[in-house]
Design an enzyme around this catalytic site. Structure first.
Site, PDB file in Angstrom:
ATOM      1  N   LYS A 221      28.823  23.380  76.103  1.00  6.78           N
ATOM      2  CA  LYS A 221      28.124  24.667  76.100  1.00  6.78           C
ATOM      3  C   LYS A 221      26.730  24.569  75.489  1.00  6.78           C
ATOM      4  O   LYS A 221      26.370  23.596  74.850  1.00  6.78           O
ATOM      5  CB  LYS A 221      28.973  25.720  75.379  1.00  6.78           C
ATOM      6  CG  LYS A 221      30.158  26.192  76.210  1.00  6.78           C
ATOM      7  CD  LYS A 221      30.890  27.355  75.568  1.00  6.78           C
ATOM      8  CE  LYS A 221      31.979  27.891  76.498  1.00  6.78           C
ATOM      9  NZ  LYS A 221      32.730  29.004  75.877  1.00  6.78           N
ATOM     10  N   ARG A 255      39.951  23.833  74.918  1.00  2.00           N
ATOM     11  CA  ARG A 255      39.712  24.052  76.348  1.00  2.00           C
ATOM     12  C   ARG A 255      38.484  23.231  76.730  1.00  2.00           C
ATOM     13  O   ARG A 255      37.383  23.474  76.242  1.00  2.00           O
ATOM     14  CB  ARG A 255      39.473  25.541  76.618  1.00  2.00           C
ATOM     15  CG  ARG A 255      39.248  25.893  78.082  1.00  2.00           C
ATOM     16  CD  ARG A 255      39.029  27.389  78.245  1.00  2.00           C
ATOM     17  NE  ARG A 255      38.811  27.766  79.647  1.00  2.00           N
ATOM     18  CZ  ARG A 255      37.635  27.753  80.250  1.00  2.00           C
ATOM     19  NH1 ARG A 255      36.534  27.401  79.577  1.00  2.00           N
ATOM     20  NH2 ARG A 255      37.527  28.104  81.524  1.00  2.00           N
TER      21      ARG A 255
END
Length: 272
Positions: A221, A255
């Site tokens: 991210k 995740r």
């Protein structure tokens, strides 16, 4: 710390890995990579062989300013992939990344076993009631606004306090509807600035006071690649660093796009 996935009890006392499978053309890292059966099956087999407990399938990109996708389009992208995966890997525990009740219902009816909702019911008033009727685990993420507006809503006086209040309200609502298996996701990158993301990571252990499993999704991210002045393609090392910290602060599920590296991280941290 045990959740029931279609009769299969999964103990989250030992951390688990959730592998990401985006079947969207525009996801921030892997958009368009899994657009045909061969590439989907290759990626699922790879993640399962590397140790993923769950495969999280998303058919609607939730990246900042993501384009709108109709319910019909989301379902038409999602259901054939669920059917394909379960045909070739019938024991797979599939999580579905959706904030829509109709999509959630269709996914569970076709063999998925977990609903992963970025809005914790805020974007579809029917979602929690639907999950209750489906009797499946429910992952509730923290977010404000929607994917188009969330980055303009990163205003908090005390972010951790506000997030804990948000989750306490969502948990109470879910419990009142009879949802048994709840998990929380702090929502890294959702309605949070880069500095706020690191603040949440630095205080991740405080979310354990909710006495629920915590899922952490920081894989590749922007909090990583913008800090390192690179791109998602070169953010794996940074992902591993933050996953290590998350595990030390009590994360139960990672995740990730890269299952092998996440499994190695869990194995090493467990030795400490």
């Amino acid at each position: 710390m045990t959740i029931n996935c279609l009769g299969k009890l999964i103990d989250l006392t030992a951390p688990k890995v959730m592998g990401i499978l985006n079947v969207t053309p525009n996801s921030f890292y892997d958009g368009g990579k899994h657009s045909d059966d061969k590439s989907v099956l290759f990626q699922v087999e790879k993640m399962l062989s590397e140790g993923a407990t769950f495969i999280d399938i998303g058919a609607y990109s939730s990246k900042p300013s993501a384009e709108f996708v109709s319910e019909g389009e989301e379902i038409s992208r999602l259901i054939p992939v669920i059917e394909l995966v379960l045909k070739h890997f019938p024991d797979t525990s599939i999580s579905v990344d959706t904030f829509r009740a109709k999509v959630a219902k269709a996914a569970i009816e076709n063999g998925a076993c977990i609903i992963n909702d970025i809005s914790a019911g805020s974007l579809d008033a029917a979602m929690m009631e639907t999950v209750s009727k489906l009797h499946v685990p429910y992952i509730m993420m923290h977010m404000k606004g929607n994917p188009k507006t969330m980055q303009s809503m990163a205003n908090y006086e005390k972010i951790i306090k506000e997030m804990l209040f948000y989750f306490s309200e969502k948990v109470a609502q879910a419990r009142s509807l009879g949802i048994c298996d709840l998990l929380i996701d702090p929502g890294f990158g959702f309605a949070k600035t880069k500095d706020q993301n690191f603040d949440v990571m630095n205080n991740l252990e405080l979310f354990k006071m909710l006495e629920l499993p915590v899922l952490v999704g920081v894989s590749r991210k922007s909090m990583i690649y913008k800090t390192l002045e690179t791109s998602p393609e070169f953010a794996l090392n940074g992902t591993t660093v933050l996953n290590t910290i998350a595990l030390q602060k009590g994360a139960n599920i990672l995740r990730v796009h890269d299952v092998k590296e996440a499994m190695e991280t869990i194995k090493l941290v467990s030795q400490l």
